[in-house]
Design a protein around this motif. Structure first.
Motif, mmCIF file in Angstrom:
data_model
loop_
_atom_site.group_PDB
_atom_site.id
_atom_site.type_symbol
_atom_site.label_atom_id
_atom_site.label_comp_id
_atom_site.label_asym_id
_atom_site.label_seq_id
_atom_site.Cartn_x
_atom_site.Cartn_y
_atom_site.Cartn_z
ATOM 1 N N LYS A 1 0.822 -1.202 0.000
ATOM 2 C CA LYS A 1 0.000 0.000 0.000
ATOM 3 C C LYS A 1 0.857 1.253 0.000
ATOM 4 O O LYS A 1 0.407 2.288 0.455
ATOM 5 C CB LYS A 1 -0.938 -0.003 1.197
ATOM 6 N N GLY A 2 2.068 1.137 -0.426
ATOM 7 C CA GLY A 2 2.917 2.319 -0.467
ATOM 8 C C GLY A 2 3.767 2.440 0.778
ATOM 9 O O GLY A 2 3.699 1.634 1.702
ATOM 10 N N ALA A 3 4.579 3.475 0.791
ATOM 11 C CA ALA A 3 5.489 3.705 1.914
ATOM 12 C C ALA A 3 4.785 4.481 3.026
ATOM 13 O O ALA A 3 4.023 5.404 2.765
ATOM 14 C CB ALA A 3 6.711 4.475 1.434
ATOM 15 N N PHE A 4 5.048 4.068 4.267
ATOM 16 C CA PHE A 4 4.568 4.788 5.444
ATOM 17 C C PHE A 4 5.470 4.442 6.616
ATOM 18 O O PHE A 4 6.197 3.441 6.577
ATOM 19 C CB PHE A 4 3.095 4.473 5.755
ATOM 20 N N VAL A 5 5.430 5.241 7.642
ATOM 21 C CA VAL A 5 6.273 5.034 8.816
ATOM 22 C C VAL A 5 5.855 3.732 9.500
ATOM 23 O O VAL A 5 4.674 3.521 9.783
ATOM 24 C CB VAL A 5 6.147 6.226 9.799
ATOM 25 N N GLY A 6 6.799 2.838 9.752
ATOM 26 C CA GLY A 6 6.535 1.573 10.424
ATOM 27 C C GLY A 6 6.236 0.416 9.484
ATOM 28 O O GLY A 6 5.986 -0.701 9.938
ATOM 29 N N ARG A 7 6.252 0.635 8.197
ATOM 30 C CA ARG A 7 5.927 -0.411 7.227
ATOM 31 C C ARG A 7 6.861 -1.602 7.344
ATOM 32 O O ARG A 7 6.424 -2.757 7.322
ATOM 33 C CB ARG A 7 5.977 0.157 5.813
ATOM 34 N N ASP A 8 8.156 -1.352 7.468
ATOM 35 C CA ASP A 8 9.132 -2.442 7.569
ATOM 36 C C ASP A 8 8.909 -3.271 8.825
ATOM 37 O O ASP A 8 9.020 -4.497 8.813
ATOM 38 C CB ASP A 8 10.560 -1.894 7.538
ATOM 39 N N ARG A 9 8.592 -2.608 9.915
ATOM 40 C CA ARG A 9 8.349 -3.309 11.184
ATOM 41 C C ARG A 9 7.117 -4.215 11.080
ATOM 42 O O ARG A 9 7.120 -5.353 11.526
ATOM 43 C CB ARG A 9 8.174 -2.274 12.302
ATOM 44 N N ILE A 10 6.066 -3.711 10.469
ATOM 45 C CA ILE A 10 4.849 -4.505 10.300
ATOM 46 C C ILE A 10 5.106 -5.696 9.381
ATOM 47 O O ILE A 10 4.663 -6.811 9.653
ATOM 48 C CB ILE A 10 3.699 -3.626 9.766
ATOM 49 N N ALA A 11 5.849 -5.498 8.315
ATOM 50 C CA ALA A 11 6.170 -6.584 7.392
ATOM 51 C C ALA A 11 6.986 -7.671 8.090
ATOM 52 O O ALA A 11 6.746 -8.870 7.898
ATOM 53 C CB ALA A 11 6.923 -6.041 6.187
ATOM 54 N N ALA A 12 7.947 -7.264 8.914
ATOM 55 C CA ALA A 12 8.768 -8.235 9.646
ATOM 56 C C ALA A 12 7.916 -9.023 10.634
ATOM 57 O O ALA A 12 8.072 -10.248 10.771
ATOM 58 C CB ALA A 12 9.902 -7.524 10.372
ATOM 59 N N THR A 13 7.007 -8.357 11.317
ATOM 60 C CA THR A 13 6.125 -9.024 12.276
ATOM 61 C C THR A 13 5.209 -10.012 11.570
ATOM 62 O O THR A 13 4.963 -11.115 12.076
ATOM 63 C CB THR A 13 5.292 -7.990 13.050
ATOM 64 N N ASN A 14 4.700 -9.654 10.417
ATOM 65 C CA ASN A 14 3.824 -10.555 9.657
ATOM 66 C C ASN A 14 4.559 -11.807 9.200
ATOM 67 O O ASN A 14 3.969 -12.881 9.130
ATOM 68 C CB ASN A 14 3.219 -9.828 8.453
ATOM 69 N N GLU A 15 5.827 -11.697 8.886
ATOM 70 C CA GLU A 15 6.611 -12.870 8.478
ATOM 71 C C GLU A 15 6.846 -13.822 9.641
ATOM 72 O O GLU A 15 6.754 -15.035 9.492
ATOM 73 C CB GLU A 15 7.958 -12.430 7.904
ATOM 74 N N ILE A 16 7.182 -13.273 10.797
ATOM 75 C CA ILE A 16 7.488 -14.083 11.976
ATOM 76 C C ILE A 16 6.222 -14.682 12.578
ATOM 77 O O ILE A 16 6.209 -15.816 13.021
ATOM 78 C CB ILE A 16 8.226 -13.248 13.041
#
Length: 104
Positions: free
Chosen positions: A1-16
């Motif tokens: 959904k595009g770039a936003f603050v915290g996107r990388d953190r949410i993506a990492a959490t979804n993988e784990i």
């Protein structure tokens, strides 16, 4: 959904995946676990009760609690510490508590 603050953190959490899962518990006796009671597997604390009560239909204590994801399997036998005494319980899906499905 595009770039936003915290996107990388949410993506990492979804993988784990989540560290804890909300599961149901059915106790082997009439003792009722309450909020804050610790859930054990052997000597390892694996979770905490969020709510609990006595089920007059089942004549057993029932509860919901957050359990470590590695232990959150339906049918897993655990213990809940209630008033400095450990009581046996079985982890169940939340739906089993809501629909009144027995675990026996």
């Amino acid at each position: 959904k595009g770039a936003f603050v915290g996107r990388d953190r949410i993506a990492a959490t979804n993988e784990i995946g989540p560290r804890h899962k909300l599961m149901g518990l059915v106790c082997d006796d009439r003792q009722q676990p309450r909020q804050g009671c610790v859930i054990y597997c052997g000597d390892t604390a694996i979770g905490t009760i969020t709510s609990g009560a006595f089920s007059p239909t089942r004549m057993q204590g029932i509860a919901m609690g957050f359990v470590s994801s590695s232990f959150a399997r339906s049918g897993k036998h655990v213990e809940v510490e209630v008033r400095n005494k450990r009581i046996a319980a079985v982890i169940t899906p939340k739906k089993a508590l809501l629909k009144g499905v027995t675990t026996s």
